[in-house]
Write a protein that holds these residues in place. Structure first.
Motif, short mmCIF file in Angstrom:
data_model
loop_
_atom_site.label_atom_id
_atom_site.label_comp_id
_atom_site.label_asym_id
_atom_site.label_seq_id
_atom_site.Cartn_x
_atom_site.Cartn_y
_atom_site.Cartn_z
N GLY A 44 0.84 -1.19 0.00
CA GLY A 44 0.00 0.00 0.00
C GLY A 44 0.87 1.24 0.00
N ASP A 45 0.70 2.08 1.03
CA ASP A 45 1.53 3.28 1.15
C ASP A 45 2.70 3.07 2.11
OD1 ASP A 45 -0.04 4.77 -0.59
OD2 ASP A 45 -1.40 5.42 1.02
N ARG A 46 2.89 1.85 2.54
CA ARG A 46 3.93 1.56 3.54
C ARG A 46 5.14 0.90 2.89
NH1 ARG A 46 4.91 -2.71 7.28
NH2 ARG A 46 3.23 -3.89 6.28
N LEU A 47 6.31 1.46 3.16
CA LEU A 47 7.56 0.89 2.66
C LEU A 47 7.93 -0.32 3.52
CD1 LEU A 47 10.14 1.17 0.81
CD2 LEU A 47 11.14 2.50 2.68
N VAL A 48 8.13 -1.47 2.89
CA VAL A 48 8.45 -2.68 3.65
C VAL A 48 9.82 -3.24 3.31
CG1 VAL A 48 6.04 -3.34 4.00
CG2 VAL A 48 7.25 -4.13 1.95
N GLY A 49 10.48 -2.70 2.27
CA GLY A 49 11.80 -3.22 1.94
C GLY A 49 12.34 -2.63 0.65
N MET A 50 13.56 -3.07 0.28
CA MET A 50 14.18 -2.73 -0.99
C MET A 50 14.68 -4.01 -1.61
SD MET A 50 14.25 0.60 -1.69
CE MET A 50 15.61 0.68 -2.85
N VAL A 51 14.54 -4.13 -2.93
CA VAL A 51 15.03 -5.31 -3.63
C VAL A 51 15.90 -4.87 -4.79
CG1 VAL A 51 13.00 -5.49 -5.15
CG2 VAL A 51 14.37 -7.54 -4.62
N THR A 52 17.02 -5.54 -4.98
CA THR A 52 17.97 -5.17 -6.02
C THR A 52 18.25 -6.35 -6.95
OG1 THR A 52 19.90 -5.82 -4.71
CG2 THR A 52 19.08 -3.56 -4.41
N LEU A 53 18.96 -6.07 -8.01
CA LEU A 53 19.32 -7.11 -8.98
C LEU A 53 20.12 -8.22 -8.31
CD1 LEU A 53 19.47 -8.19 -11.87
CD2 LEU A 53 21.46 -6.69 -12.23
N SER A 54 21.03 -7.85 -7.41
CA SER A 54 21.83 -8.88 -6.75
C SER A 54 20.97 -9.77 -5.87
CB SER A 54 22.95 -8.23 -5.92
OG SER A 54 22.41 -7.41 -4.91
N ASP A 55 19.91 -9.21 -5.26
CA ASP A 55 18.98 -10.02 -4.48
C ASP A 55 18.29 -11.05 -5.37
OD1 ASP A 55 19.50 -8.54 -2.16
OD2 ASP A 55 17.95 -7.08 -2.65
N ALA A 56 17.82 -10.57 -6.54
CA ALA A 56 17.10 -11.46 -7.45
C ALA A 56 18.02 -12.55 -8.02
CB ALA A 56 16.49 -10.64 -8.58
N ARG A 57 19.25 -12.18 -8.31
CA ARG A 57 20.18 -13.15 -8.90
C ARG A 57 20.65 -14.20 -7.91
NH1 ARG A 57 24.72 -9.87 -12.07
NH2 ARG A 57 25.41 -12.00 -12.49
N SER A 58 20.38 -13.97 -6.63
CA SER A 58 20.77 -14.97 -5.62
C SER A 58 19.90 -16.23 -5.70
CB SER A 58 20.69 -14.37 -4.22
OG SER A 58 19.35 -14.07 -3.86
N ILE A 59 18.79 -16.14 -6.42
CA ILE A 59 17.88 -17.27 -6.58
C ILE A 59 18.19 -18.00 -7.88
CG2 ILE A 59 15.46 -18.00 -6.71
CD1 ILE A 59 16.33 -16.79 -4.01
N LYS A 60 18.26 -19.31 -7.83
CA LYS A 60 18.52 -20.10 -9.03
C LYS A 60 17.40 -19.90 -10.06
CE LYS A 60 21.02 -23.77 -6.58
NZ LYS A 60 21.04 -25.21 -6.23
N GLU A 61 17.79 -19.92 -11.33
CA GLU A 61 16.84 -19.61 -12.40
C GLU A 61 15.60 -20.50 -12.34
OE1 GLU A 61 16.84 -19.08 -17.29
OE2 GLU A 61 18.68 -19.59 -16.20
#
Length: 391
Positions: free
Chosen positions: A288-305
């Motif tokens: 909603g209007d509440r900030l709960v986190g930040m996500v970056t490319l390195s975060d996403a790449r930490s997960i196997k395809e």
């Protein structure tokens, strides 16, 4: 500089860099290996008659090498405290003092721009080294020949402290002499311009030191490289600080209404697709209007395809966030990004509401525009509040 904290004094943390753990035994070995030659130097220089025989018998030379090396680095630590205590007297905060490959470095939370303050802070270290050299010589002069091992150590410290004081006063910015040069230049010039001139002199000094080191000692080549990089880095930082004078985070940030955000329920596969199409490498995660986190490319790449459809942004995002106020200076944003090793900061107002996002690319774009337009004084408020924000 990062390092292992070993204690504190006067409220200043004392740290050891990993390189110090290498260089201390190396110095101990070098000094121990040269005890005979060093005794000759001390006898010739100070008119003493130290008997070299007992000092090189058995393991004595290695004990003396270790004692002299430890004493030397303790003197370097006191040298840095000389800078730090004078700076603290003027109200500057010292983050830490770190012993490392090239001796010691005091990390200031903020560097002084008043030329008189910088001059006194810069000369304080060499003055401490000279005082230590004089005290060591006084001890050398009064010690009896029965204490020749101790006499050798204090004689070595007397000589090296004076040499270090003289060497530090050479104009190799950001060494002490380079900072003295900048302080004197800043008497009649803007601080940023004085830094640029001192940095250029420091680069020339580093080049000459490196050439000399090729024929004398490879350690000097490494030191020359450090001086060159340090001069370039501080000059760039100072020019950036001058450019961003009176520019706030609000002037540079991407405002909330223009902000691209993601939900914590978005899959990692969808996130990567958005990153590809929108050319972003980081997103605020909103509920909603509440900030709960930040996500970056390195975060996403930490997960196997093969698992990216199953994982959600909420599984990989960072939720321990550093934030910044829209009224903070743009330079504060740069410092916060460096301190927290992040590429973007959520901008949060006094009510805790997210009002925007500021990234390194925002700051680089703003800096390039300000530089191309000239000094900040040539920019109107309309100019600064409408700086583009490519991400």
């Amino acid at each position: 500089m990062r390092g292992i904290r070993i204690g504190s004094a006067f409220g200043i943390p004392i740290k050891l860099d990993l390189t110090f753990l290498i260089v201390l035994p190396l110095f101990a070995w070098l000094i121990g290996n040269d005890v005979g030659q060093l005794v000759g130097v001390l006898n010739d220089l100070f008119g003493s008659a130290i008997d070299v025989g007992p000092l090189t018998a058995g393991s004595m030379q290695w004990v003396l090498g270790a004692a002299a090396a430890i004493g030397l680095f303790f003197c370097v630590l006191l040298h840095e405290f000389g800078h730090s205590l004078v700076a603290m007297r003027y109200g500057y905060e010292i983050d830490s003092i770190t012993l490392w490959l090239f001796g010691g470095v005091a990390s200031f939370a903020e560097m002084p721009e008043d030329w008189k303050q910088e001059l006194l802070i810069a000369v304080a270290g060499p003055i401490v080294s000279i005082a230590l050299g004089v005290l060591s010589y006084a001890a050398f002069a009064v010690l009896p020949s029965a204490l020749d091992p101790v006499k050798f150590v204090v004689g070595y410290l007397a000589l090296t402290n004076i040499v270090l004081a003289v060497f530090n006063m050479l104009p190799g910015f950001p060494m002490d002499g380079g900072r003295v040069l900048r302080a004197l230049l800043a008497r009649t010039r803007p601080h940023a311009r004085a830094t640029q001139i001192a940095a250029e002199v420091g680069k020339v000094f580093a080049f000459l030191l490196g050439i000399f080191g090729l024929f004398a000692n490879l350690f000097l080549v490494a030191l020359a490289f450090f001086i060159y990089i340090g001069a370039s880095s501080e000059a760039q930082q100072t020019v950036m600080k001058a450019a961003f004078q009176d520019v706030t985070v609000r002037d540079v940030m991407t405002p909330r209404q223009d902000l691209d955000v993601v939900s914590e329920h978005t899959s990692v596969a969808e996130l990567l697709e958005r990153m590809f199409t929108e050319r972003h490498t980081g997103y605020p995660v909103m509920d909603g209007d509440r900030l709960v986190g930040m996500v970056t490319l390195s975060d996403a790449r930490s997960i196997k395809e093969v698992e990216r459809d199953a994982y959600r942004v909420g599984d990989v995002m960072a939720n321990d966030l550093a934030t910044i106020s829209p009224e903070d200076d743009a330079m504060t944003a740069i410092e916060q990004m460096q301190k927290n090793d992040v590429g973007r900061l959520p901008v949060v107002d006094d009510e805790g509401e997210v009002v925007g996002l500021i990234s390194r690319s925002d700051l680089v774009t703003a800096f390039n525009i300000i530089q191309s337009r000239g000094s900040l004084a040539s920019l109107s408020p309309r100019d600064t509040t409408n700086l583009p924000n490519p991400r």
